[in-house]
Design an enzyme around this catalytic site. Structure first.
Site, PDB file in Angstrom:
ATOM      1  N   ASP A  14      -3.930  -3.945   3.291  1.00 45.72           N
ATOM      2  CA  ASP A  14      -3.652  -3.227   4.546  1.00 45.72           C
ATOM      3  C   ASP A  14      -2.325  -2.479   4.519  1.00 45.72           C
ATOM      4  OD1 ASP A  14      -5.987  -4.444   5.563  1.00 45.72           O
ATOM      5  OD2 ASP A  14      -4.836  -6.216   6.117  1.00 45.72           O
ATOM      6  N   LYS A  17      -3.185   2.186   1.906  1.00 44.18           N
ATOM      7  CA  LYS A  17      -3.658   2.862   0.678  1.00 44.18           C
ATOM      8  C   LYS A  17      -4.620   4.002   0.995  1.00 44.18           C
ATOM      9  CE  LYS A  17      -5.225  -1.068  -0.869  1.00 44.18           C
ATOM     10  NZ  LYS A  17      -4.678  -1.974   0.150  1.00 44.18           N
ATOM     11  N   GLY A  41     -11.068  -2.200   4.300  1.00 47.20           N
ATOM     12  CA  GLY A  41     -11.204  -1.261   5.409  1.00 47.20           C
ATOM     13  C   GLY A  41     -10.068  -0.272   5.319  1.00 47.20           C
ATOM     14  N   HIS A  42     -10.371   0.924   4.829  1.00 45.79           N
ATOM     15  CA  HIS A  42      -9.317   1.927   4.681  1.00 45.79           C
ATOM     16  C   HIS A  42      -9.387   2.908   5.846  1.00 45.79           C
ATOM     17  CE1 HIS A  42      -9.035   1.102   0.085  1.00 45.79           C
ATOM     18  NE2 HIS A  42      -8.473   0.185   0.812  1.00 45.79           N
ATOM     19  N   GLN A 225      -7.704  -4.205  -1.167  1.00 44.76           N
ATOM     20  CA  GLN A 225      -6.876  -5.411  -0.976  1.00 44.76           C
ATOM     21  C   GLN A 225      -5.473  -5.176  -1.555  1.00 44.76           C
ATOM     22  OE1 GLN A 225     -10.300  -6.124  -2.445  1.00 44.76           O
ATOM     23  NE2 GLN A 225     -10.802  -5.824  -0.312  1.00 44.76           N
TER      24      GLN A 225
HETATM   25  P1  IMP Z   1     -12.788 -12.020   0.988  1.00 42.60           P
HETATM   26  O1  IMP Z   1     -12.309 -10.906   0.139  1.00 42.60           O
HETATM   27  O2  IMP Z   1     -13.651 -11.585   2.153  1.00 42.60           O
HETATM   28  O3  IMP Z   1     -13.418 -13.121   0.186  1.00 42.60           O
HETATM   29  O4  IMP Z   1     -11.500 -12.699   1.681  1.00 42.60           O
HETATM   30  C1  IMP Z   1     -10.515 -13.392   0.928  1.00 42.60           C
HETATM   31  C2  IMP Z   1      -9.124 -13.142   1.494  1.00 42.60           C
HETATM   32  O5  IMP Z   1      -8.769 -11.787   1.287  1.00 42.60           O
HETATM   33  C3  IMP Z   1      -8.999 -13.375   3.001  1.00 42.60           C
HETATM   34  O6  IMP Z   1      -7.704 -13.857   3.280  1.00 42.60           O
HETATM   35  C4  IMP Z   1      -9.163 -11.996   3.588  1.00 42.60           C
HETATM   36  O7  IMP Z   1      -8.559 -11.875   4.843  1.00 42.60           O
HETATM   37  C5  IMP Z   1      -8.438 -11.168   2.529  1.00 42.60           C
HETATM   38  N1  IMP Z   1      -8.900  -9.769   2.465  1.00 42.60           N
HETATM   39  C6  IMP Z   1     -10.047  -9.310   1.920  1.00 42.60           C
HETATM   40  N2  IMP Z   1     -10.113  -7.972   2.028  1.00 42.60           N
HETATM   41  C7  IMP Z   1      -8.980  -7.577   2.617  1.00 42.60           C
HETATM   42  C8  IMP Z   1      -8.450  -6.282   2.955  1.00 42.60           C
HETATM   43  O8  IMP Z   1      -9.027  -5.226   2.702  1.00 42.60           O
HETATM   44  N3  IMP Z   1      -7.232  -6.283   3.561  1.00 42.60           N
HETATM   45  C9  IMP Z   1      -6.537  -7.424   3.797  1.00 42.60           C
HETATM   46  N4  IMP Z   1      -6.989  -8.637   3.490  1.00 42.60           N
HETATM   47  C10 IMP Z   1      -8.196  -8.722   2.898  1.00 42.60           C
END
Ligand code: IMP
Length: 430
Positions: A14, A17, A41-42, A225
């Site tokens: 977040d 990017k 989520g961009h 991420q």
């Molecule tokens: P997952 O990727 O859904 O398995 O989540 C694993 C961890 O990564 C959790 O703490 C999510 O909140 C975090 N996470 C996954 N995608 C994002 C993102 O795009 N931005 C911020 N945190 C993320």
């Protein structure tokens, strides 16, 4: 002059990017999304219109850049097609002349999403706080050599064979976790229809990337991420399930390491994190709440409030080490306007020692105490500033101090959500 540029988040995701990719894609012939899935989520704001991209690369908003979804992305075909339709309605062309998707990409199936949610519930207080998009279970299937690849959605016999081989075990686990079993036909027929729609986009995307690189065209690799969520180098086990770091971009995209490459590390001017796990500079008091409200810190995929805290220089130095960042983008500087002083973590005290550079195991060390300094704040809003000279002196000093403390040039400073609210101190492609 680099002809490959990797844009990587150097915090917990977040960082902004999407905006940076959208901006730098103007000079790119190709934009490659190399990992993650619909968990990302961009958010990009173009001419006042907010667009949230989950699986389609942020470069899609630039009509002259070709986009690729690479083989290490876990693709949810249903939500991907919905996103493509939504972009189409907003007037953004999404067709095989603009987008290619790897035939090798692993498919996120309905049982992955169910497993993700049920496992999180079973973890109770130890939950990771996943996005519930089935990311972890889909990557397990990739590395467990049991997943379904996108190309198989276009071949009924191969798809049926895969599902028949996997479903009994998946259903047993679903039932064990208190969920409902899935019926094979309810999986196969809809998946084939989705495959039919995606078929024109599927190809060996590694070939596309290699051709652009060898022709000397500018190729932008876009991560999702952030570094501290990397499955290996992040704050494990509170991480996502993919390699997010910049050096992974090439291996995951199916090409060798380009000779001329830059790595742009993207960081907010403060820190946020969603989900569980250690966050040494988290501020659960008024200051953190102020950042959340002023910065609109609510997840673009799940809407969850983000945890907020101070910029963490030891964590950024660690992220610099694992990514090999050649430059930085400092995002959301405008959010800090109005603070009489800005809190910054300059070092960590761990086990009685002062630490400048974090290591992954230190994040959860119970003896860790962040060393916080207060740097002069500024009152004037920065919205829309496009030059360093137009910033209040304290804001200029904030940028310069981070740059000199980290020893990495800050090439881009973001002063608002729109494309135009950007100070481009030096073009990273130059
Ligand atoms: P997952 O990727 O859904 O398995 O989540 C694993 C961890 O990564 C959790 O703490 C999510 O909140 C975090 N996470 C996954 N995608 C994002 C993102 O795009 N931005 C911020 N945190 C993320």
């Amino acid at each position: 002059m680099p002809n490959s540029l990797t844009i990587v988040g150097i915090q917990w995701g977040d960082e902004g990017k999407g905006k940076v990719t959208d901006l730098l894609a103007r000079d790119a012939s190709l934009v490659v999304r190399y990992q993650g899935g619909a968990n990302a989520g961009h958010t990009v704001v173009v001419e006042g219109r907010k667009v949230v991209l989950h699986q389609v690369p942020s470069g899609i908003l630039n009509p002259s850049a070709f986009c690729v979804i690479g083989p290490a992305v876990v693709v949810d075909p249903e939500t991907l097609l919905a996103e493509m339709d939504e972009l189409g309605h907003a007037g953004v062309a999404v067709n095989p002349d603009h987008l290619a998707i790897s035939r090798q990409a692993t498919v996120v199936l309905p049982y992955h999403k169910r497993l993700d949610t049920l496992r999180e519930a079973a973890r109770g207080a130890g939950r990771i706080g996943t996005t519930g998009r089935g990311i972890g279970p889909a990557y397990e299937d990739l590395f467990g050599r049991t997943g379904v690849r996108l190309a198989e959605l276009c071949d009924e016999d191969r798809l049926a064979a895969r599902i028949d081989a996997q479903l009994p075990e998946r259903n047993a686990v679903l039932k064990f976790l208190g969920g409902e079993a899935l019926d094979r036909d309810s999986l196969i027929q809809p998946a084939l229809l989705l495959g039919e729609r995606l078929r024109p986009f599927l190809c060996d995307t590694g070939n596309v990337v290699a051709k652009h690189l060898s022709a000397g065209h500018n190729v932008l690799f876009e991560s999702a991420q952030g570094t501290l969520l990397d499955v290996l180098h992040g704050t494990w086990p509170f991480v996502t399930s993919s390699l997010t770091v910049a050096p992974a971009a090439f291996a995951l995209s199916g090409v060798g390491i380009p000779l001329r490459g830059g790595v742009l590390g993207v960081t907010k001017a403060y820190t946020t994190r969603v989900g569980s796990g250690p966050f040494p500079t988290e501020d659960t008091g008024e200051y953190g709440e102020w950042l959340r409200q002023k910065g609109g810190e609510f997840g673009s995929t799940t809407g969850r409030p983000r945890r907020c805290g101070h910029l963490d220089l030891p964590a950024l130095r660690y992220a610099h080490r694992v990514n090999g960042t050649s430059a930085l983008a400092l995002m959301k500087m405008d959010v800090l306007s109005g603070l009489s002083s800005v809190k910054v973590c300059t070092a960590w005290r761990v086990g009685g020692r002062t630490i400048d550079v974090a290591t992954p195991d230190m994040f959860a060390d119970p003896t860790l105490v962040p060393v916080i300094e207060e740097w002069p704040g500024w009152a004037a809003p920065l919205d829309g500033a496009t030059s360093m000279e137009s910033l209040p002196r304290e804001a200029q000093e904030y940028v310069q101090r981070i740059e000199s403390t980290l020893g990495i040039p800050i090439e881009l400073v973001s002063t608002g959500s729109g494309r135009e609210s950007t100070i481009l101190r030096r073009n990273p492609w130059a």
